[in-house]
Scaffold this motif. Structure first.
Motif, PDB file in Angstrom:
ATOM      1  N   ILE A  18       0.823  -1.210   0.000  1.00 11.46           N
ATOM      2  CA  ILE A  18       0.000   0.000   0.000  1.00 11.46           C
ATOM      3  C   ILE A  18       0.853   1.254   0.000  1.00 11.46           C
ATOM      4  O   ILE A  18       0.491   2.239  -0.617  1.00 11.46           O
ATOM      5  N   ALA A  19       2.011   1.201   0.668  1.00  7.95           N
ATOM      6  CA  ALA A  19       2.848   2.397   0.666  1.00  7.95           C
ATOM      7  C   ALA A  19       3.351   2.666  -0.749  1.00  7.95           C
ATOM      8  O   ALA A  19       3.292   3.797  -1.235  1.00  7.95           O
ATOM      9  N   ALA A  72       0.530   3.998  -2.888  1.00  2.42           N
ATOM     10  CA  ALA A  72       0.128   5.374  -2.620  1.00  2.42           C
ATOM     11  C   ALA A  72       1.087   6.358  -3.258  1.00  2.42           C
ATOM     12  O   ALA A  72       0.686   7.386  -3.780  1.00  2.42           O
ATOM     13  N   TYR A  77      -4.982   3.035   7.940  1.00  4.81           N
ATOM     14  CA  TYR A  77      -4.427   2.957   6.581  1.00  4.81           C
ATOM     15  C   TYR A  77      -3.465   4.107   6.336  1.00  4.81           C
ATOM     16  O   TYR A  77      -2.324   3.918   5.906  1.00  4.81           O
ATOM     17  N   LEU A 133      -0.218   3.818   8.224  1.00  3.63           N
ATOM     18  CA  LEU A 133       0.753   2.900   7.622  1.00  3.63           C
ATOM     19  C   LEU A 133       1.462   3.544   6.443  1.00  3.63           C
ATOM     20  O   LEU A 133       2.680   3.471   6.307  1.00  3.63           O
ATOM     21  N   ILE A 134       0.659   4.183   5.572  1.00  2.00           N
ATOM     22  CA  ILE A 134       1.245   4.780   4.374  1.00  2.00           C
ATOM     23  C   ILE A 134       2.208   5.898   4.752  1.00  2.00           C
ATOM     24  O   ILE A 134       3.325   5.983   4.238  1.00  2.00           O
ATOM     25  N   ILE A 183       6.560   6.968   4.288  1.00  2.00           N
ATOM     26  CA  ILE A 183       7.005   8.152   3.557  1.00  2.00           C
ATOM     27  C   ILE A 183       7.740   9.115   4.483  1.00  2.00           C
ATOM     28  O   ILE A 183       8.726   9.739   4.102  1.00  2.00           O
ATOM     29  N   VAL A 204       4.066  13.978  -2.394  1.00  2.00           N
ATOM     30  CA  VAL A 204       4.261  12.561  -2.696  1.00  2.00           C
ATOM     31  C   VAL A 204       2.939  11.822  -2.818  1.00  2.00           C
ATOM     32  O   VAL A 204       2.778  10.945  -3.670  1.00  2.00           O
ATOM     33  N   THR A 205       1.965  12.151  -1.955  1.00  2.00           N
ATOM     34  CA  THR A 205       0.749  11.343  -1.937  1.00  2.00           C
ATOM     35  C   THR A 205      -0.427  11.992  -2.663  1.00  2.00           C
ATOM     36  O   THR A 205      -1.563  11.583  -2.482  1.00  2.00           O
ATOM     37  N   TYR A 248      -2.632   9.601  -4.447  1.00  2.00           N
ATOM     38  CA  TYR A 248      -3.354   8.750  -3.501  1.00  2.00           C
ATOM     39  C   TYR A 248      -4.609   9.448  -3.003  1.00  2.00           C
ATOM     40  O   TYR A 248      -5.673   8.843  -2.899  1.00  2.00           O
TER      41      TYR A 248
END
Lengths: 303, 513
Positions: free
Chosen positions: A296-297, A300, B371, B374-375, B379, B413-414, B417
């Motif tokens: 998931i990282a 993303a 979630y 974790l992401i 980063i 970065v995200t 997402y």
């Protein structure tokens, strides 16, 4: 004098630091309690028998029935778990087995198809590659349920609507839509490896099997994990395909019926079912957690 | 506005200028997109029509009799020039296609205009009975159209390759079928890899969606349910029902639709950003160097992901139930509320169902924070440490460091997402349906309400409304469900378009350092 002041200052700075730490830990503990309460409640309720008549499920004893309270001994039973497998009105075991079969077959086939699609779209350059990617992007903007209504009729025409294999077929057919994360991973593998194999007289086929697959263990495990766990939580598609036929339910639809229609009567049995469903998946998840996080990282960041 | 002018503004002014320019950019983005369309159309037409026609003309003018015979017997040119298997396959498809057209495709395609007849018709002395099924006609017609397109592609490619083989023969070369099979592991490997996934996509995703869009132009609902009744084309009637007024001539439908649409967007916005920022803050707190037991805190949060979502959602929905729920029970025991059902956490209709809406967003943070945590954890570790160190030397406060370093870096970065989360939340069926079931229902007072509006609630999203329309409302209305689906598509396409252009701009600036 100056020394004392600086010591005082140092001390007060230190105490600020410690208070800060304490506050942070209190925050974390509160957070953990909030996150764990539902699961503790689920576990506790699953051991309460409803056969003695519905009880108000909110006092401390009922919350954790294992502990005795005053003159009440602990009233924990396994009645709910036994009823799950014996009560013909709620064929929980059938639902569980349905979901397991669906999950196993889907995870194997879907993983293969996702890897094939992702590899082709990531490493190969061919006519129509951009077109396929745009097409998948645009299809993804339609709500999946829209096609579901028609798929039900198509499966009826094919004479398949009365079996769980129709659901498997639909999950598998949509595999290509989930190629993004695996493609993002393949994109990061150096292209010079491919070239080396091709110069040595290998084909794209050799590259895929000998180079890419051995390097992509994390993404393979991630894809298997995701495609195995997602059928357990799918409500919309499973409910629509089953059309009220109890033998075709998966666990999500079945357990929803337990609390949806017979709200308080079967609540504790729902909890038992929830525990029974969750534990294997939790174990699987925690064992493979590393791969999940990587997946998931990476997804993303790549988008 | 030039950069210097922008920099001379005060901070709040800059903020408003940015927001203004975002909205100013929307029409520009759409205009840019529209300007590209003719170019795309030209490219597609060139690929699909102009080039094939030219090739076919060439083949007709310069081909020998074998090539010319391929016009009628597909694959003949290949069969007579060392490609027996390939030619035979194409020829077999042609025969199957013709048989299909005569037996199934033709009749159904012919009925597509009326979508079938039911009952008896007297022609002369004899009575004809018809018992058509509109849906079957529609499904077969779309399948037939797809097969016709495939046939056309095969026809063109068989003529092309017949001509190519003739040219190759002239110089003494020939392509054999064996060579083609061998190339499936080499330069044609993509055909081998993609054929099965694409077949699944076409049969069970693209064709159904195409049929469903067509159904939006019919009156397919409970009153016209196949196989006992027919449905027929009604043009844009369903679109006008939703976008102008309801069946009863009042604007109930439009009102309800706008409220559901508004809530869908509000929900998607808050669900996305609350999860994102709160999850990031939790990740920052856990990641502090001084915090111990990092793994424990993370594992506790991650339990939410490990347990199937429907279990926790159904459980929480029961915990907040008005009677017999845990929360109201505790409040009652403490003596804070008198009646068990005096707080209806997930079904209170007051203030446009404000309480259920807030509760759903809060519960969704419970679901979503792990979630994001974790992401973000991954980063955050990638942010170069010297950025923080130099900021510290300059005397920056932690808050300032967060605003100036962490947040811009994370957003950079995200970004993609966030967009995909937003789109996912627009279609977040599970959270809404399993928590509140879409309730509390709208109340219309004494006005006459069309049946399709009766099951709709104030926390329903467009996607749950579609689900209800095709399963639980009486009457069911597949046509309106289709229209709502197309509207969801339009919304998502719109947002993707804007953010796509926007994120490109961000990439070019790269201003986070």
């Amino acid at each position: 004098m100056a020394k004392m002041i600086s010591q005082k200052k140092y001390r007060s700075q230190k105490s600020i630091k410690i208070t800060k730490q304490i506050i942070t830990y209190i925050f974390l503990v509160v957070l953990s309690i909030i996150w764990l309460i539902p699961f503790a409640y689920l576990l506790g309720q699953s051991f309460i028998s409803m056969t003695a008549g519905p009880q108000a499920p909110y006092s401390a004893t009922l919350f954790f029935p294992i502990f005795p309270n005053g003159d009440n001994p602990g009233n924990a039973t396994f009645d709910n778990y036994i009823a799950l497998f014996t009560d013909p009105n709620f064929p929980f075991f059938t639902w569980w087995l349905n979901t397991l079969i669906i999950a196993v077959i889907t995870s194997v086939v879907q993983t293969i198809l996702v890897l094939l699609t992702a590899y082709a779209l990531s490493r190969l350059r061919f006519k129509g590659r951009k077109a396929i990617m745009n097409m998948i992007l645009i299809i993804g903007m339609f709500p999946g349920f829209l096609g579901m209504i028609i798929n039900y009729f198509i499966l009826q025409l094919l004479g398949m609507s009365g079996s769980i294999f129709s659901l498997i077929l639909l999950y598998i057919a949509g595999s290509a839509m989930n190629y993004y994360i695996a493609k993002g991973f393949f994109d990061t593998i150096s292209k010079s490896l491919d070239e080396a194999v091709l110069i040595d007289g290998g084909t794209n086929n050799t590259v895929f099997w000998r180079i890419i697959l051995p390097l992509s263990k994390p993404i393979i495990v991630y894809t298997i994990l995701i495609s195995f766990t997602s059928p357990w939580g799918d409500y919309m598609m499973a409910a629509y395909l089953a059309q009220g036929n109890r033998n075709l339910f998966n666990v999500a639809v079945g357990l929803q019926q337990m609390v949806g229609i017979y709200a308080s009567e079967y609540f504790t049995r729902f909890c038992a079912g929830g525990v029974f469903v969750s534990i294997p998946i939790m174990i699987l998840f925690f064992v493979l957690q590393r791969y999940y996080v990587e997946g998931i990282a990476g997804g993303a960041v790549k988008g | 506005m030039t950069t210097v002018e922008y920099l001379s503004l005060s901070k709040p002014q800059r903020f408003f200028v940015r927001i203004g320019s975002f909205f100013k950019n929307i029409p520009i983005a759409i205009w840019k997109f529209l300007k590209k369309i003719p170019n795309w159309l030209y490219k597609i037409i060139k690929k699909l029509i102009i080039t094939p026609v030219k090739d076919i003309k060439d083949a007709l003018l310069y081909g020998d009799w074998k090539v010319r015979l391929s016009f009628i017997l597909c694959g003949f040119g290949q069969m007579t020039r060392h490609q027996v298997v390939k030619g035979a396959l194409v020829f077999a498809y042609e025969i199957v296609f013709i048989a299909f057209m005569i037996l199934v495709g033709g009749p159904n395609l012919g009925n597509l205009g009326t979508l079938g007849i039911m009952g008896s018709i007297q022609i002369g002395d004899s009575l004809y009975y018809y018992n058509d099924n509109s849906l079957t006609i529609m499904i077969y017609s779309v399948v037939t159209i797809v097969l016709i397109l495939i046939m056309f592609a095969f026809w063109v490619s068989s003529i092309r390759s017949a001509k190519k083989l003739q040219d190759l023969e002239r110089v003494g070369h020939y392509d054999s079928f064996k060579k083609f099979v061998k190339s499936l592991t080499g330069e044609s490997y993509h055909i081998f890899l993609l054929s099965v996934p694409m077949l699944g996509l076409v049969v069970f995703t693209i064709i159904p969606i195409a049929i469903m869009i067509l159904i939006g132009f019919t009156n397919y609902n409970s009153n016209h349910m196949t196989p006992n009744h027919l449905f027929e084309w009604v043009g844009f009637y369903n679109y006008s029902t939703i976008l102008t007024s309801g069946d009863a001539g009042n604007s109930l439908f439009l009102q309800t639709f706008l409220q559901v649409l508004l809530w869908t967007l509000i929900w998607a916005f808050f669900a996305t950003f609350s999860n994102y920022f709160l999850g990031m803050i939790v990740a920052l707190i856990i990641n502090q160097k001084t915090i111990k037991l990092k793994k424990l805190w993370r594992t506790i949060l991650v339990t939410t992901i490990a347990v199937p979502q429907f279990v926790s959602l159904l459980l929480i929905s029961r915990m907040f139930a008005p009677s017999g729920g845990l929360v109201n029970g505790i409040l009652n025991n403490l003596g804070w509320i008198e009646n068990m059902d005096s707080i209806r956490w997930l079904s209170d209709g007051a203030n446009n169902a404000l309480l259920p809406k807030v509760m759903i967003i809060l519960i969704n943070t419970w679901v979503g924070i792990p979630y994001t945590m974790l992401i973000c954890t991954g980063i955050l570790m990638n942010i170069p440490n010297d950025l923080y160190e130099s900021a510290k030397i300059d005397g920056a406060s932690p808050y300032k460091m967060y605003m100036k370093i962490t947040l811009p870096y994370m957003l950079f970065v995200t970004g993609p997402y966030l967009i995909s989360q937003f789109v996912g939340n627009i279609n977040n069926f599970n959270v809404i349906y399993l928590l509140s079931g879409g309730g509390p229902n709208f109340s219309y007072g004494s006005q006459q309400v069309p049946g399709t509006l009766q099951g709709v609630g104030r926390t329903d999203l467009l996607i749950t409304w579609i689900y209800k329309m095709s399963t639980t409302t009486i009457p069911k209305d597949y046509a309106l469900a289709s229209v709502l689906g197309v509207i969801i598509f339009a919304i998502i396409a719109f947002f993707s378009l804007i953010t796509y252009n926007k994120s490109n701009a961000v990439k070019n600036e790269g201003d986070f350092n």
